[in-house]
Enzyme design. Structure first.
Site, short mmCIF file in Angstrom:
data_model
loop_
_atom_site.label_atom_id
_atom_site.label_comp_id
_atom_site.label_asym_id
_atom_site.label_seq_id
_atom_site.Cartn_x
_atom_site.Cartn_y
_atom_site.Cartn_z
N ASP A 36 75.13 8.64 32.76
CA ASP A 36 75.13 9.18 33.96
C ASP A 36 74.13 10.28 34.28
OD1 ASP A 36 77.13 11.08 32.98
OD2 ASP A 36 78.22 10.70 35.00
N HIS A 239 49.82 17.62 20.68
CA HIS A 239 50.72 17.69 21.82
C HIS A 239 51.78 17.82 21.38
CE1 HIS A 239 48.89 13.68 23.81
NE2 HIS A 239 47.98 15.42 24.35
N ASP A 256 50.15 26.83 25.63
CA ASP A 256 50.13 25.25 26.74
C ASP A 256 50.66 25.32 27.48
OD1 ASP A 256 48.51 23.53 28.04
OD2 ASP A 256 47.49 22.42 26.66
N ASP A 267 47.47 25.01 34.79
CA ASP A 267 47.57 24.21 33.44
C ASP A 267 46.81 25.52 32.70
OD1 ASP A 267 47.31 22.43 30.90
OD2 ASP A 267 45.87 21.34 31.75
N HIS A 346 38.98 16.50 21.78
CA HIS A 346 39.46 16.31 23.01
C HIS A 346 38.43 16.27 24.09
CE1 HIS A 346 40.28 19.77 23.78
NE2 HIS A 346 41.01 20.32 22.75
N HIS A 350 39.74 18.00 32.69
CA HIS A 350 40.68 17.38 33.99
C HIS A 350 40.88 17.51 35.27
CE1 HIS A 350 44.85 18.80 33.20
NE2 HIS A 350 44.29 19.36 31.97
N HIS A 357 47.10 15.82 35.23
CA HIS A 357 45.96 15.19 35.12
C HIS A 357 45.50 14.61 36.29
CE1 HIS A 357 46.50 15.16 30.16
NE2 HIS A 357 46.57 15.96 30.26
N GLU A 380 38.36 23.62 28.85
CA GLU A 380 39.63 24.12 27.81
C GLU A 380 39.36 23.42 26.51
OE1 GLU A 380 42.80 21.41 27.81
OE2 GLU A 380 42.47 20.33 29.88
N TYR A 384 39.90 22.75 15.99
CA TYR A 384 40.97 22.41 15.28
C TYR A 384 40.89 21.91 13.99
CZ TYR A 384 41.92 21.94 20.18
OH TYR A 384 42.45 22.21 21.59
N ARG A 401 42.39 27.55 21.24
CA ARG A 401 42.78 26.28 22.54
C ARG A 401 42.08 27.56 23.15
NH1 ARG A 401 44.77 22.38 23.12
NH2 ARG A 401 46.68 22.37 24.50
N GLU A 403 42.37 27.57 27.65
CA GLU A 403 42.08 26.96 29.21
C GLU A 403 42.08 27.56 30.53
OE1 GLU A 403 45.59 23.85 29.14
OE2 GLU A 403 44.11 22.61 30.70
N1 GLY Z 1 48.62 20.46 28.99
C1 GLY Z 1 48.28 19.49 29.41
C2 GLY Z 1 46.34 19.21 29.70
O1 GLY Z 1 45.93 20.34 28.88
O2 GLY Z 1 45.34 18.01 29.57
MN MN Z 2 45.10 20.18 30.87
MN MN Z 3 46.80 22.42 29.20
#
Ligand code: GLY
Ligand code: MN
Ligand code: MN
Length: 436
Positions: A36, A239, A256, A267, A346, A350, A357, A380, A384, A401, A403
């Protein structure tokens, strides 16, 4: 313009773009976490964009055409429940407080929808996200159909309301940019705090706690997504959210993490050395990613294609992979064969907005769309290099990375997350000032 006017204008614009018909936009349901206990409630982004209303159990109906109006269906006042769960508006206060033409109890939805859909040519809704909701909408349409002998015409078309709203959400208004700036600034402060809290021997979740503390102490309601706090090899897991590794001297830490403020996401990713000093191959990789990001940011301007920043980043990264001895051959070949994807798999960004996103098409009629002032996107690039990928030992398990969140302007872009340091010297200086 008051908040109420902002939402009312969005509803009026939706009605204009519909031309005729009825739009039905529900907010998100409350979701059980276990037994619950519920997840913290988060409204639906489309619903919120049109209403500013944050309570669960609500549905917006927008009627277009000559008799245009917007109607909110929401929970009734319930003094007893309010003792347990807190204030709820109820229809009358919601109508006046949020500027709807009408408001009713959500308990009346099934009775009123067939009336509202009678003699309307089209229903604008979003099918496919929730079977029970889809069945309910179809049930209202069928109910109108069952009344045709009494002279009522049933809607003949079902259209996707998101198609209209995605396009509206893609270009941010001044009031949205103000909120996004705030979200980005809070997140940048959290990354600075994380840099100052980092040292060998601490655990990733301790740094996550610093980020969350900084988000909430500035009024951000939630993280916009689960923070990634990834040291050493963990940074190569795109991720990674386990966040329980020990920070080791000589490794990098990739964070991140971005907050959500008044519904809008930020982000932000930074990568920095656990011991405060960039050295050797890590520094080479970091500076390559930094150069790729600078090239990508230079390509963010009105009139450029969506793809331009990605292409700029890929070019710089691929050249760098060759220079570092990670890839062989020419840049042209490595891009053509997509060999660079071994280390950069990647895309470079976005859309960003109410959703991390965010809504909005990337291509239209087969062509990348052009950037326009008011669009917000992330930039970003990363690199890697996993051990076991046949790479020289000194590069093994390095992940980086960087971003930022960029608002497209007429002449270029405005980096909303600029308060988070990313130049090598800036980061090292800030980490020097750590105490304890
Ligand atoms: N934190 C999600 C991305 O960078 O797309
Ligand atoms: Mn992002
Ligand atoms: Mn991100």
């Amino acid at each position: 313009m008051s908040d109420i006017d902002v939402y009312a204008r969005r509803r009026a614009r939706l009605a204009r773009e519909m031309g005729s018909g009825v739009a039905i936009v529900p907010t998100a349901p409350e979701r059980v976490r276990n037994r619950d206990a519920h997840y913290p409630y988060r409204f639906d982004s489309y619903f919120y964009y049109l209403t500013g209303f944050r309570e669960p159990g609500a549905v917006l109906v927008v009627v277009a055409g000559d008799a245009a109006k917007s109607i909110l269906f929401c929970r009734d006042k319930d003094v007893e429940r309010e003792v347990w769960d807190g204030f709820r508006y109820g229809p009358e206060a919601a109508r006046t407080g949020f500027g709807f033409d009408e408001a009713h109890s959500v308990a009346q939805l099934d009775a009123q929808m067939p009336e509202l859909l009678g003699d309307q040519a089209a229903v604008f809704c979003h099918l496919g996200a929730d079977h029970a909701w889809d069945a309910r909408v179809i049930g209202w349409v069928n109910e109108v159909r069952s009344r045709v002998r009494s002279g009522v015409a049933a809607p003949r078309e079902i259209k996707d309301v998101h198609a209209l709203l995605d396009e509206m959400r893609l270009i941010k208004g001044a009031e949205e940019i103000t909120i996004m700036r705030r979200a980005a600034t809070i997140s940048a402060g959290a990354h600075r705090r994380a840099m100052q809290a980092t040292r060998p021997g601490r655990i990733e979740y301790e740094i996550e706690a610093e980020l969350l503390h900084e988000f909430h102490r500035h009024g951000a309601q939630a993280p916009a997504y689960t923070p990634i706090v990834a040291s050493g090899a963990n940074a190569c897991v795109l991720h990674y959210v386990q966040n329980d590794g020990v920070l080791k001297d000589g490794e990098l830490l990739l964070i991140d993490a971005g907050c959500e403020f008044d519904g809008y996401a930020s982000d932000l990713t930074r990568t920095f050395p656990v011991n405060g000093k960039f050295r050797g191959p890590q520094k080479d990789v970091y500076e390559l990613v930094l150069a790729a990001q600078a090239a990508a940011i230079a390509a963010v301007k009105a009139g450029n294609a969506w793809e331009a920043p990605h292409q700029a980043a890929v070019k710089v990264l691929t050249q760098g992979f060759i220079d570092l001895g990670l890839l062989a051959g020419s840049v042209g070949e490595a891009i053509e064969t997509e060999a660079y994807k071994k280390f950069y798999m990647h895309r470079t960004g976005h859309w960003l907005g109410l959703d991390v996103h965010d809504a909005g098409e990337y291509k239209r009629e087969g062509r990348w769309r052009l950037l326009e002032p008011g669009m917000v996107l992330t930039v970003e690039p990363g690199c890697y290099i996993r051990a076991g990928d046949g790479v020289p030992e000194r590069f093994a398990d390095i992940g980086a990375r960087i971003e930022d969140d960029a608002l497209v302007t007429a002449t270029g872009c405005d980096i909303l997350t600029r308060d988070a340091p990313k130049q090598v010297a800036e980061i090292e200086d800030l980490m020097q000032s750590r105490h304890g």
